[in-house]
Design a protein around this motif. Structure first.
Motif, mmCIF file in Angstrom:
data_model
loop_
_atom_site.group_PDB
_atom_site.id
_atom_site.type_symbol
_atom_site.label_atom_id
_atom_site.label_comp_id
_atom_site.label_asym_id
_atom_site.label_seq_id
_atom_site.Cartn_x
_atom_site.Cartn_y
_atom_site.Cartn_z
ATOM 1 N N ILE A 1 -4.043 -24.917 6.139
ATOM 2 C CA ILE A 1 -5.469 -25.142 6.372
ATOM 3 C C ILE A 1 -5.764 -25.303 7.861
ATOM 4 O O ILE A 1 -6.776 -24.804 8.349
ATOM 5 C CB ILE A 1 -5.959 -26.360 5.561
ATOM 6 N N GLN A 2 -4.894 -25.955 8.603
ATOM 7 C CA GLN A 2 -5.110 -26.133 10.036
ATOM 8 C C GLN A 2 -5.135 -24.786 10.754
ATOM 9 O O GLN A 2 -5.988 -24.547 11.619
ATOM 10 C CB GLN A 2 -4.027 -27.023 10.636
ATOM 11 N N LEU A 3 -4.240 -23.889 10.390
ATOM 12 C CA LEU A 3 -4.202 -22.568 11.015
ATOM 13 C C LEU A 3 -5.437 -21.750 10.635
ATOM 14 O O LEU A 3 -5.994 -21.040 11.477
ATOM 15 C CB LEU A 3 -2.928 -21.832 10.611
ATOM 16 N N LYS A 4 -5.885 -21.883 9.394
ATOM 17 C CA LYS A 4 -7.112 -21.199 8.975
ATOM 18 C C LYS A 4 -8.308 -21.685 9.790
ATOM 19 O O LYS A 4 -9.124 -20.882 10.252
ATOM 20 C CB LYS A 4 -7.390 -21.443 7.498
ATOM 21 N N SER A 5 -8.414 -23.003 9.964
ATOM 22 C CA SER A 5 -9.546 -23.531 10.722
ATOM 23 C C SER A 5 -9.473 -23.126 12.198
ATOM 24 O O SER A 5 -10.502 -22.843 12.814
ATOM 25 C CB SER A 5 -9.627 -25.050 10.587
ATOM 26 N N GLU A 6 -8.264 -23.066 12.761
ATOM 27 C CA GLU A 6 -8.105 -22.599 14.142
ATOM 28 C C GLU A 6 -8.519 -21.140 14.273
ATOM 29 O O GLU A 6 -9.176 -20.751 15.240
ATOM 30 C CB GLU A 6 -6.654 -22.758 14.592
ATOM 31 N N LEU A 7 -8.148 -20.332 13.301
ATOM 32 C CA LEU A 7 -8.504 -18.915 13.320
ATOM 33 C C LEU A 7 -10.018 -18.722 13.214
ATOM 34 O O LEU A 7 -10.611 -17.938 13.967
ATOM 35 C CB LEU A 7 -7.786 -18.189 12.177
ATOM 36 N N ILE A 8 -10.657 -19.448 12.319
ATOM 37 C CA ILE A 8 -12.115 -19.377 12.179
ATOM 38 C C ILE A 8 -12.789 -19.884 13.444
ATOM 39 O O ILE A 8 -13.775 -19.308 13.920
ATOM 40 C CB ILE A 8 -12.570 -20.174 10.941
#
Length: 128
Positions: free
Chosen positions: A22-29
């Protein structure tokens, strides 16, 4: 060729994306919509991923182009009486096929590099 490689790339992205933390997804977004990173680790991961995608796309485009060229070539019907070819003629046809294969690799690499260079230039202008 570009269409096939784009479809395959997006398919791989949509298969891998649900597995990301989830942290990587939020960083990507956050990077896509607001153009900033919270951690340098994510930026390093993005650069590594971009390099992997570049070479994977190059290999994919090369093989797709190779398949398309093979599908366009006329089938060679074997005659019952094939004339004897000299060693020199066989060597010349082998080196011609090798040269064509090398030209195909170089052409695909140059086209892919120019495409990714254009994308990189757009991202640089976007970040300033």
């Amino acid at each position: 060729m570009n269409l096939f490689s784009s479809v395959i790339g997006w398919f791989i992205f949509f298969v891998v994306e649900p597995m990301l933390p989830i942290q990587l997804k939020s960083e990507l977004i956050n990077y896509m919509f607001f153009n900033n990173f919270k951690s340098a680790n994510t930026q390093s991961l993005l650069i590594l991923t971009a390099c992997i995608i570049f070479f994977a796309t190059f290999i994919m485009k090369f093989f797709i182009l190779r398949v398309l060229l093979l599908s366009l070539s006329e089938p060679v019907a074997k005659k019952q009486e094939e004339p004897q070819t000299s060693q020199r003629r066989r060597w010349r046809s082998f080196s011609t096929a090798k040269l064509q294969n090398t030209n195909l690799v170089i052409t695909t690499l140059i086209a892919n590099s120019l495409s990714y260079t254009a994308i990189t230039i757009i991202l640089i202008f976007r970040s300033k």
